[in-house]
Scaffold this active site. Sequence first.
Site, PDB file in Angstrom:
ATOM      1  N   HIS A 137       0.832  -1.201   0.000  1.00 21.77           N
ATOM      2  CA  HIS A 137       0.000   0.000   0.000  1.00 21.77           C
ATOM      3  C   HIS A 137       0.868   1.254   0.000  1.00 21.77           C
ATOM      4  O   HIS A 137       2.087   1.186   0.210  1.00 21.77           O
ATOM      5  CB  HIS A 137      -0.924   0.030   1.227  1.00 21.77           C
ATOM      6  N   LYS A 141      -0.377   4.820   4.625  1.00 21.07           N
ATOM      7  CA  LYS A 141      -1.266   3.891   5.337  1.00 21.07           C
ATOM      8  C   LYS A 141      -0.708   3.614   6.732  1.00 21.07           C
ATOM      9  O   LYS A 141       0.479   3.307   6.893  1.00 21.07           O
ATOM     10  CB  LYS A 141      -1.426   2.588   4.553  1.00 21.07           C
TER      11      LYS A 141
END
Length: 250
Positions: A137, A141
């Site tokens: 990600h 995040k």
Amino acid sequence: MASIGILGVTGRMGRLLVEEVAAAGAVLAGGTSRRGDGWPTDPAALARTADVLIDFTTADAAAPHVAAAEAARKPLILGTSGLNPAQEARLAEAARHIPIVYAANFSPGVNLLLAAAERLASALPPEAYDAEIVETHHRQKIDAPSGTALALGHAVARGRGTTLEQAGVESGRDGHTGARKTGAIGFAALRAGQVVGEHTLLFAAGTEHIALTHRSFDRRIYATGAVRAALWVIGKPPGLYGMNHVLGMA
């Protein structure tokens, strides 16, 4: 015409949700923001005016948002990841009074991946096939493993007739860790650049490897799925639903 309220309307997902509400032919009932940028901050007021609420904010904000929806007896779509057991228990309690769609991922493709993961896990014995989940990600995040990675782990465990806790988790390996535990489910989390989301589930035996991969190229798919869930949940009885219910897979 359904009216949809967006909690965290000025965030990255919030702005996409505004566009997807309009694209679906629904009405934006309003939104809330903590940024002091002219939007209201009170979720209770929004809950009273909207037919349904969508929340993609933070785990810490989930409790007051759930409480606001419950007090107004309005459905809630929750796509926030990183909830702890106490927060999930509170969600289940609220679902006794209102319908809630709670999903680790609102992409149709990911939910098909979860179904396939469970089916494969039921057919591949853990003594012969190690299960490893790798997710990537964007660098902003804040939780790891991702909610989708954990959902994959739970799907594998269900397919094997156990729970993720009972199977055991191997994550963050470093140094002399010893041999891999048979039946454990492995996780690796990568954070780099602006990757929207990539998940791979690997079943590895001595004689073959089977890999399932899903890549998201635009986070709009999550907003589209959340609005679809919002329109679906209106009029449903109280309960805790998943995206598999929305897609007619449950």
